[in-house]
Enzyme design. Structure first.
Site, PDB file in Angstrom:
ATOM      1  N   SER A  61       0.797  -1.225   0.000  1.00  0.00           N
ATOM      2  CA  SER A  61       0.000   0.000   0.000  1.00  0.00           C
ATOM      3  C   SER A  61       0.829   1.274   0.000  1.00  0.00           C
ATOM      4  O   SER A  61       0.329   2.339  -0.364  1.00  0.00           O
ATOM      5  CB  SER A  61      -0.953   0.017   1.204  1.00  0.00           C
ATOM      6  OG  SER A  61      -0.238  -0.137   2.411  1.00  0.00           O
ATOM      7  N   ASP A 362      -3.982   7.761   8.386  1.00  0.00           N
ATOM      8  CA  ASP A 362      -5.220   7.113   8.831  1.00  0.00           C
ATOM      9  C   ASP A 362      -4.979   6.038   9.882  1.00  0.00           C
ATOM     10  O   ASP A 362      -5.857   5.236  10.163  1.00  0.00           O
ATOM     11  CB  ASP A 362      -5.952   6.495   7.625  1.00  0.00           C
ATOM     12  CG  ASP A 362      -5.110   5.476   6.886  1.00  0.00           C
ATOM     13  OD1 ASP A 362      -3.981   5.197   7.333  1.00  0.00           O
ATOM     14  OD2 ASP A 362      -5.569   4.939   5.853  1.00  0.00           O
ATOM     15  N   HIS A 365      -1.578   4.250   7.223  1.00  0.00           N
ATOM     16  CA  HIS A 365      -0.704   4.751   6.164  1.00  0.00           C
ATOM     17  C   HIS A 365      -0.196   6.141   6.532  1.00  0.00           C
ATOM     18  O   HIS A 365      -0.751   6.808   7.392  1.00  0.00           O
ATOM     19  CB  HIS A 365      -1.456   4.781   4.831  1.00  0.00           C
ATOM     20  CG  HIS A 365      -2.086   3.474   4.488  1.00  0.00           C
ATOM     21  ND1 HIS A 365      -3.400   3.190   4.787  1.00  0.00           N
ATOM     22  CD2 HIS A 365      -1.574   2.369   3.908  1.00  0.00           C
ATOM     23  CE1 HIS A 365      -3.668   1.952   4.407  1.00  0.00           C
ATOM     24  NE2 HIS A 365      -2.581   1.438   3.871  1.00  0.00           N
TER      25      HIS A 365
END
Length: 398
Positions: A61, A362, A365
């Site tokens: 990610s 968040d 991340h």
């Protein structure tokens, strides 16, 4: 013993699931961060512009610019996070802006990489094969242990393995990059490409939360898969490769939310979780040295993500961060602005006024600001081994 194993892996779940932490202001004032050993001196200035015209990126990610989103791999509420992304026209990032891979493209004067699943792209400057949530271990491994994401989080149950990205790469090379070329011509073409292998293994640890899988065995298998896949790329023709280590997951919101106060280091991070990451990174570096000894003409550099992250964490004033552990986007009244059952983008969550003061976007991340500082450390401050400047010098022939 079972309970302690559960807590141990639950802490490790904080890894990619949450990338930054922030206790209350009172906690911040009382805690003295212990700085790591002095970092290496800045490298001599090297002009990176035009050194590579193509990049092939792999990872999770922190590197994915849209593949997981385009594959429908997220819970429905995650779409709201992407809609806040100012770079939506070039993909979908799990961030409030750019990633390190974007800053790389900017440094070498190249447009942002398009995700492989973007059918509208011509891929003239390479492709991004990274998939958010992907694992080094196979999907079958997680199925055998009946392992999914803790509480589902933002992922769907069955992860894509890193092998999917390799399969995409081989298909891409056959159908686009080397179509109509013989093996020698294809290999010569790939020798001029920069291969970027982002964080691989973090999602394995996060999904193993509460399982009976042995940590050492998982680390050996995860690093072993990265080793085998890197070797496959080199055999295909890769000559310039950047391989990322894992960041200190014990310093992320989810880890800190669940780990006991007795499991904290001098910086306030989870000691047990970070010990797993350090073991992973140490083994990875040993494996990379083995590969360097075999492929002596190739330039393979290791990105010391762990050390770079800790450098920023222990120099908050220098990097102008006010919230080292508190998520910018999330919910909850606790010091981390994080609730496992109410993640960023879901109903009732809120976003901070100034994300540049936060390390974590968040809880899972990083913010664009953190990615930008990390990129500077990687490219300009010798937090790569050998340095990124040395790789560029070799590419330019001096």
């Amino acid at each position: 013993m079972a309970n302690s194993n559960y807590l141990f892996f639950l802490q490790i779940a904080c890894l990619i699931i949450l990338l930054s932490l922030s206790p209350s202001s009172a906690h911040n004032k009382s805690r003295k961060f212990m700085a790591p050993a002095p970092g290496p001196a800045p490298v001599s200035q090297v002009d990176y512009k035009g050194c590579f015209s193509k990049v092939y990126a792999f990872g999770g990610s922190y590197t994915d610019t849209g593949n997981a989103y385009l594959m429908g791999g997220f819970q429905s509420f995650i779409g709201k996070i992407f809609s806040m992304n100012p770079f939506g026209s070039t993909g979908h990032r799990q961030c409030n802006g750019r990633l390190v891979i974007d800053f790389l493209c900017d440094a070498i004067s190249m447009p942002p990489l398009s995700p492989y699943k973007d059918s509208s792209s011509n891929f003239s400057n390479g492709a991004n094969f990274a998939i958010a949530g992907s694992t080094a271990l196979s999907s079958d491994f997680f199925s055998r242990f009946n392992i999914g994401s803790p509480g589902s989080l933002m992922w769907k149950s069955n992860p894509e393995s890193f092998q999917t990205q390799i399969d995409w790469f081989h298909k891409f090379v056959a159908e686009k990059e080397c179509m109509g070329k013989d093996e020698a011509a294809c290999k010569a073409e790939l020798e001029n490409v920069l291969f970027w292998i982002g964080e691989i293994g973090g999602d394995d640890y996060s999904r193993l939360s509460g399982s009976s899988a042995a940590t050492k065995q998982v680390t050996e298998q995860a690093v072993g898969h990265v080793y085998d896949l890197l070797k496959a790329m080199l055999d295909k023709g890769a000559k310039y490769v950047v391989v990322h280590g894992l960041p200190p997951s014990g310093c992320f919101p989810l880890h800190l939310t669940f780990c006991p106060l007795t499991d904290r280091d001098q910086n306030g991070c989870s000691k047990s979780a970070n010990s797993v990451i350090m073991a992973h990174n140490e083994l990875l570096q040993k494996k990379l040295e083995e590969i360097r000894n075999t492929y002596k003409d190739c330039m393979i550099i290791y990105v010391d993500y762990y050390r770079a992250y800790q450098t920023i964490l222990t120099n908050l004033q220098k990097y102008q961060f006010q919230e080292p552990f508190k998520a910018c986007c999330g919910s909850g009244k606790g010091p981390f602005h994080f609730d496992l059952h109410s993640l960023c983008g879901s109903f009732g969550t809120s976003t901070c006024k100034d994300s540049s003061q936060h390390i974590s976007w968040d809880g899972l991340h990083l913010t664009e600001t953190m990615h930008q500082h990390l990129a500077d450390l990687f490219f300009n401050q010798s937090y790569c081994k050998p340095s990124f400047a040395e790789l560029v010098k070799k590419k330019k022939g001096y």
